[in-house]
Design a protein around this motif. Structure first.
Motif, PDB file in Angstrom:
ATOM      1  N   LEU A  26       0.867  -1.174   0.000  1.00  0.00           N
ATOM      2  CA  LEU A  26       0.000   0.000   0.000  1.00  0.00           C
ATOM      3  C   LEU A  26       0.905   1.225   0.000  1.00  0.00           C
ATOM      4  CD1 LEU A  26      -2.570  -1.038   2.769  1.00  0.00           C
ATOM      5  CD2 LEU A  26      -2.768  -1.361   0.311  1.00  0.00           C
ATOM      6  N   VAL A  27       0.691   2.123  -0.948  1.00  0.00           N
ATOM      7  CA  VAL A  27       1.542   3.297  -1.062  1.00  0.00           C
ATOM      8  C   VAL A  27       0.670   4.541  -1.089  1.00  0.00           C
ATOM      9  CG1 VAL A  27       3.280   4.490  -2.413  1.00  0.00           C
ATOM     10  CG2 VAL A  27       3.291   1.987  -2.316  1.00  0.00           C
ATOM     11  N   ASP A  47      -6.189  18.877  11.570  1.00  0.00           N
ATOM     12  CA  ASP A  47      -6.092  17.757  10.627  1.00  0.00           C
ATOM     13  C   ASP A  47      -4.640  17.424  10.288  1.00  0.00           C
ATOM     14  OD1 ASP A  47      -8.939  19.132   8.975  1.00  0.00           O
ATOM     15  OD2 ASP A  47      -8.916  17.371  10.295  1.00  0.00           O
ATOM     16  N   THR A  48      -3.720  18.246  10.758  1.00  0.00           N
ATOM     17  CA  THR A  48      -2.300  17.996  10.521  1.00  0.00           C
ATOM     18  C   THR A  48      -1.895  16.659  11.135  1.00  0.00           C
ATOM     19  OG1 THR A  48      -1.746  20.346  10.443  1.00  0.00           O
ATOM     20  CG2 THR A  48       0.033  18.816  11.014  1.00  0.00           C
ATOM     21  N   ALA A  49      -1.346  15.766  10.304  1.00  0.00           N
ATOM     22  CA  ALA A  49      -0.982  14.425  10.757  1.00  0.00           C
ATOM     23  C   ALA A  49      -0.336  13.673   9.604  1.00  0.00           C
ATOM     24  CB  ALA A  49      -2.215  13.661  11.236  1.00  0.00           C
ATOM     25  N   THR A  50       0.185  12.509   9.925  1.00  0.00           N
ATOM     26  CA  THR A  50       0.566  11.561   8.889  1.00  0.00           C
ATOM     27  C   THR A  50      -0.626  10.650   8.658  1.00  0.00           C
ATOM     28  OG1 THR A  50       2.894  11.648   9.510  1.00  0.00           O
ATOM     29  CG2 THR A  50       2.168   9.749   8.226  1.00  0.00           C
ATOM     30  N   TYR A  51      -1.018  10.512   7.410  1.00  0.00           N
ATOM     31  CA  TYR A  51      -2.198   9.724   7.070  1.00  0.00           C
ATOM     32  C   TYR A  51      -1.758   8.377   6.488  1.00  0.00           C
ATOM     33  CZ  TYR A  51      -5.291  13.610   8.009  1.00  0.00           C
ATOM     34  OH  TYR A  51      -5.998  14.608   8.643  1.00  0.00           O
ATOM     35  N   TYR A  52      -2.406   7.332   6.982  1.00  0.00           N
ATOM     36  CA  TYR A  52      -2.098   5.966   6.570  1.00  0.00           C
ATOM     37  C   TYR A  52      -3.340   5.276   6.022  1.00  0.00           C
ATOM     38  CZ  TYR A  52       1.970   6.513   9.668  1.00  0.00           C
ATOM     39  OH  TYR A  52       3.134   6.948  10.272  1.00  0.00           O
ATOM     40  N   CYS A  53      -3.149   4.447   5.006  1.00  0.00           N
ATOM     41  CA  CYS A  53      -4.237   3.569   4.605  1.00  0.00           C
ATOM     42  C   CYS A  53      -3.950   2.168   5.111  1.00  0.00           C
ATOM     43  CB  CYS A  53      -4.456   3.583   3.095  1.00  0.00           C
ATOM     44  SG  CYS A  53      -3.143   2.863   2.115  1.00  0.00           S
ATOM     45  N   ALA A  54      -5.022   1.422   5.313  1.00  0.00           N
ATOM     46  CA  ALA A  54      -4.921   0.073   5.853  1.00  0.00           C
ATOM     47  C   ALA A  54      -5.899  -0.833   5.127  1.00  0.00           C
ATOM     48  CB  ALA A  54      -5.217   0.084   7.344  1.00  0.00           C
ATOM     49  N   ALA A  55      -5.566  -2.104   5.065  1.00  0.00           N
ATOM     50  CA  ALA A  55      -6.423  -3.069   4.367  1.00  0.00           C
ATOM     51  C   ALA A  55      -6.445  -4.402   5.086  1.00  0.00           C
ATOM     52  CB  ALA A  55      -5.950  -3.250   2.929  1.00  0.00           C
ATOM     53  N   GLY A  75       0.237   1.126   4.705  1.00  0.00           N
ATOM     54  CA  GLY A  75       1.170   1.887   3.901  1.00  0.00           C
ATOM     55  C   GLY A  75       2.175   2.596   4.786  1.00  0.00           C
ATOM     56  N   GLN A  76       3.067   3.349   4.149  1.00  0.00           N
ATOM     57  CA  GLN A  76       4.124   4.028   4.894  1.00  0.00           C
ATOM     58  C   GLN A  76       3.704   5.400   5.386  1.00  0.00           C
ATOM     59  OE1 GLN A  76       3.817   4.194   1.670  1.00  0.00           O
ATOM     60  NE2 GLN A  76       4.087   6.370   1.278  1.00  0.00           N
ATOM     61  N   GLY A  77       2.574   5.891   4.907  1.00  0.00           N
ATOM     62  CA  GLY A  77       2.042   7.166   5.355  1.00  0.00           C
ATOM     63  C   GLY A  77       2.405   8.325   4.446  1.00  0.00           C
TER      64      GLY A  77
END
Length: 124
Positions: free
Chosen positions: A4-5, A90-98, A115-117
């Motif tokens: 996931l990227v 909303d400032t943050a590192t956003y990650y997806c997950a599956a 993903g790596q964020g």
């Protein structure tokens, strides 16, 4: 190998919009539940929203639901997070997950792949 990227994170001003992408590879993600989380330094990863395999969206809160939209393009195995009227919080590192392993979709422990964020910074 599943990957996931995430991409699309950048510095924006308060009130602006941004779309994040999560490109998935290694297998088909059609009908797979996928989620977005975010994290700030020193804090636990926070659930943002989920797109179920059937296309239903679950958001973390009503305030988030009003400003965020999650979608996917099955043709290119990509998950999106559209964020509108961004705020400094909303400032943050956003990650997806599956690959949700259980019914606790709000828990980061419930997902198999990450993903790596991508970093989002919102200035006031």
């Amino acid at each position: 190998q599943v990957q996931l990227v995430e991409s699309g994170g950048k510095l924006v001003h308060s009130g602006e919009s941004l779309r994040l992408s999560c490109a998935a590879s290694g297998r088909t993600f059609t009908n797979v539940a996928m989620a977005w989380f975010r994290q700030t330094p020193g804090k636990a990863r926070e659930f943002v929203g989920l797109l179920s395999g059937s296309g239903l969206t679950t958001s973390a809160s009503d305030s988030v639901k009003e400003r965020l939209a999650i979608s996917r393009n099955n043709a290119n195995n990509t998950l999106y997070l559209q964020m509108n009227n961004l705020k400094p919080e909303d400032t943050a590192t956003y990650y997806c997950a599956a690959f949700l392993r259980n019914g606790q979709y709000w828990s980061s422990d419930s997902y198999t792949y990450w993903g790596q964020g991508t970093q989002v910074a919102v200035s006031s």
